[in-house]
Design an enzyme around this catalytic site. Sequence first.
Site, PDB file in Angstrom:
ATOM      1  N   GLU A 295      17.645  10.134  64.709  1.00 52.19           N
ATOM      2  CA  GLU A 295      18.093   9.735  63.370  1.00 52.19           C
ATOM      3  C   GLU A 295      17.763   8.266  63.078  1.00 52.19           C
ATOM      4  O   GLU A 295      18.591   7.515  62.578  1.00 52.19           O
ATOM      5  CB  GLU A 295      19.591   9.993  63.210  1.00 52.19           C
ATOM      6  CG  GLU A 295      19.939  11.474  63.342  1.00 52.19           C
ATOM      7  CD  GLU A 295      21.390  11.810  63.036  1.00 52.19           C
ATOM      8  OE1 GLU A 295      22.264  10.976  63.306  1.00 52.19           O
ATOM      9  OE2 GLU A 295      21.625  12.922  62.517  1.00 52.19           O
ATOM     10  N   ASP A 368      24.911  20.763  65.240  1.00 50.86           N
ATOM     11  CA  ASP A 368      25.680  19.547  65.042  1.00 50.86           C
ATOM     12  C   ASP A 368      27.145  19.810  64.704  1.00 50.86           C
ATOM     13  O   ASP A 368      27.526  19.726  63.534  1.00 50.86           O
ATOM     14  CB  ASP A 368      25.046  18.705  63.919  1.00 50.86           C
ATOM     15  CG  ASP A 368      25.535  17.269  63.933  1.00 50.86           C
ATOM     16  OD1 ASP A 368      26.347  16.933  64.804  1.00 50.86           O
ATOM     17  OD2 ASP A 368      25.095  16.490  63.079  1.00 50.86           O
ATOM     18  N   GLU A 396      34.329  15.913  60.882  1.00 52.61           N
ATOM     19  CA  GLU A 396      33.202  15.687  59.982  1.00 52.61           C
ATOM     20  C   GLU A 396      32.806  16.953  59.230  1.00 52.61           C
ATOM     21  O   GLU A 396      32.567  16.914  58.028  1.00 52.61           O
ATOM     22  CB  GLU A 396      32.005  15.171  60.795  1.00 52.61           C
ATOM     23  CG  GLU A 396      30.742  15.022  59.971  1.00 52.61           C
ATOM     24  CD  GLU A 396      29.560  14.489  60.781  1.00 52.61           C
ATOM     25  OE1 GLU A 396      29.712  14.232  61.984  1.00 52.61           O
ATOM     26  OE2 GLU A 396      28.480  14.334  60.183  1.00 52.61           O
TER      27      GLU A 396
HETATM   28  C1  BDP Z   1      25.988  13.550  62.986  1.00 50.41           C
HETATM   29  C2  BDP Z   1      26.642  12.567  62.096  1.00 50.41           C
HETATM   30  C3  BDP Z   1      26.075  11.187  62.214  1.00 50.41           C
HETATM   31  C4  BDP Z   1      26.056  10.786  63.676  1.00 50.41           C
HETATM   32  C5  BDP Z   1      25.292  11.808  64.464  1.00 50.41           C
HETATM   33  C6  BDP Z   1      25.303  11.549  65.957  1.00 50.41           C
HETATM   34  O1  BDP Z   1      26.491  13.030  60.767  1.00 50.41           O
HETATM   35  O2  BDP Z   1      26.863  10.332  61.446  1.00 50.41           O
HETATM   36  O3  BDP Z   1      25.513   9.518  63.840  1.00 50.41           O
HETATM   37  O4  BDP Z   1      25.864  13.072  64.286  1.00 50.41           O
HETATM   38  O5  BDP Z   1      26.017  12.260  66.641  1.00 50.41           O
HETATM   39  O6  BDP Z   1      26.828  14.654  63.044  1.00 50.41           O
HETATM   40  O7  BDP Z   1      24.596  10.687  66.438  1.00 50.41           O
END
Ligand code: BDP
Length: 702
Positions: A295, A368, A396
Amino acid sequence: MLLRNVLLLFLCLAAAAPSRADDGYRLWLKYDRVANTAERQQVARAAQFVASPGSTPVLRAASAELQRGLSGLLGQAVPVVATAGSRTGGIVLRVDASASPALKAEGYRIFPEKNNLVITGRTDRAVLYGAFALLRQVQTGQPLAGLSLSSSPRINFRLLNHWDNPNGTVERGYAGSSIWKWYELPERLDPRYTDYARANASIGINGVVVNNVNASARYLSAEYIGKVAALAGVLRPYGQRVYLSVFWAAPKVLGGLATADPLDPAVKQWWAAKSDEIYKAIPDFGGFLVKANSEGEPGPQDYNRTHADGANMLAQALGHHDGVVMWRAFVYQAGSKDRFKQAYEEFQPLDGKFDPKVLVQVKNGPIDFMAREPFHPLFGAMPRTPLVLEVQLTQEYLGFATHLVYLGPLIKEVLEADTYAKGPGSTVARVVDGSVDNHALSAIAGVANIGSDRNWTGHPVGQANWYAFGRLAWDHELDPAAIAREWTRMTLTTEPAAVRTITDLLGQSRSIYVRYTMPLGLHHIMGESIHYGPQPWLAKSGRPDWTAVYYHKADSIGLGFDRTATGSNALALYKPEVQKEWGNAQTCPLNYLLWFHHVPWTQKLSTGRTLWNELATRYYTGADSVLWLQKQWLAARPALDPALYADVAARLQTQRKEALWWRDACVLYFQSIAKQPIPAPFAPPTRSLADIKQLVQLYQLK
Ligand code: BDP
């Protein structure tokens, strides 16, 4: 005279007032006086004093907690003395290096001896955990007389991961801002840190990653190391070590180097010097957590190096210090045909290539933190690497702080899932605790749901998720329903009927949430970016795998992601036994159906309904089950603190409203593709797809 009367009146009023409104701050460590007289007297006889050598800060914390807890529960002072001497009828704390060979370093034993109860273990931390276990015993109404208990943690590192930022925000936090007040540290230590440490210790959590995985380099500066050291000082007497998430490019940002290439000698040297600096300030520092090449975060792949090159360099930088590197496997490249497979494809080939100090941290499922995911295929596929299980406590994807979702059953479901790595019984729990592959290192991490809200977790029931995580991290064999009962008794009420009602409500809450949001194995159809509310129509985003249509693949024929051999074949990442269980659309458990199959709308399922009818039924009955949650909560009302009752009741109203959003959005959207009628006895939604779209799109506006 008048003054005296006024004073007397005031004193009488003060005495009559309830001891303290329940604002949730005390969590499950309330220690209110035991109401039942016989029960109280029985405890009073066994706990007349606490005898503790008090020779270490941890032992002092243990005896102080026992004193505080027992005094509260008994409504009378319980003294702490150095030794029992000839006294009997008390609690004796004893560190005994030879306590019992069966006990791990943190394992405790409680047993009767000469009319006293001894809490022992090989270390002072073991005694601390034993002290909390004894208090739990009293809080849950178990007799103390003749008590004999023994318990060792099954997993070594039981960590909370805070996704907290230097500016006080919390990534995906729904309970206010960060509890860490970086600008006040190291000079001012908020008393709240101690209460946080007590709560963690009471459930066996022994490590805290204080900052977000999307890490700021700031934490590695001398100034912030000093701040983190101050926090470490508060956590240490409660058996917790601090860890840091690190920003991969820190050698460039902080060190002024031209590169962050893990094989570059100057980079290696920078990290080694940084580790030494950290250990000088925090001698029991736990180690590093790393999100790299994920990401948008930098990482070793920026220099054509592998995750193993990066992780091993950091492990070596730790040198002789007693720390570990937890390297996250949460990676997915843009453009992959099935995100499900990405982490496996990048990490599985690296098995056997990691330094012994490295653990690879894997989310419970391959996508996720959805409300239900199949277990991550890396579990059982990297026998030469200790794997950390990462679960998310902050909700989340589970309705933030407005939906009541008890996560015990979710965590347990993952722990119990059988990978078949070394034959039947190779559960995720046993992969993670190291017993399947004989690893000495083992760890589990929960992404914290804690913030500055007075009640810590925003939704009062969020506390149960913090609690359940700790209990299951300590002992994955525990039953989530039993944990819910414990938490309810300690936190909400001891009235037996209400405890039953609430335990039942907690137990059902997660499957209800799944039913009205993503039933039958649907996944990732929530609102873009904020991850709140439904958005199944989302077809365009920064990346295809951030849309909903990428995952549900609804078309005129059917619904679901074909991950069998005719599709992405992600199923092949699992062992044959698992493939057999999930691979056939006719026999695949309905909870996982659309994770692995594209199923025709008109296909009959094992319930006797067609896919479309089953889907609609689940959305309708799921949303209506929120009415049941409300009814249960109302039934428990007389046994609950009025403010707490009202708080949760209001959140349940929001939940009901939003469950209807989910139902209407998903039923109407999928209906527009399936072209099927809403099955009897359900009435079609009164609003249109356009109406509900407009409503939920509001949440996307800045
Ligand atoms: C996702 C989240 C994000 C996190 C990412 C992670 O949306 O904010 O940074 O996971 O785990 O679920 O690195």
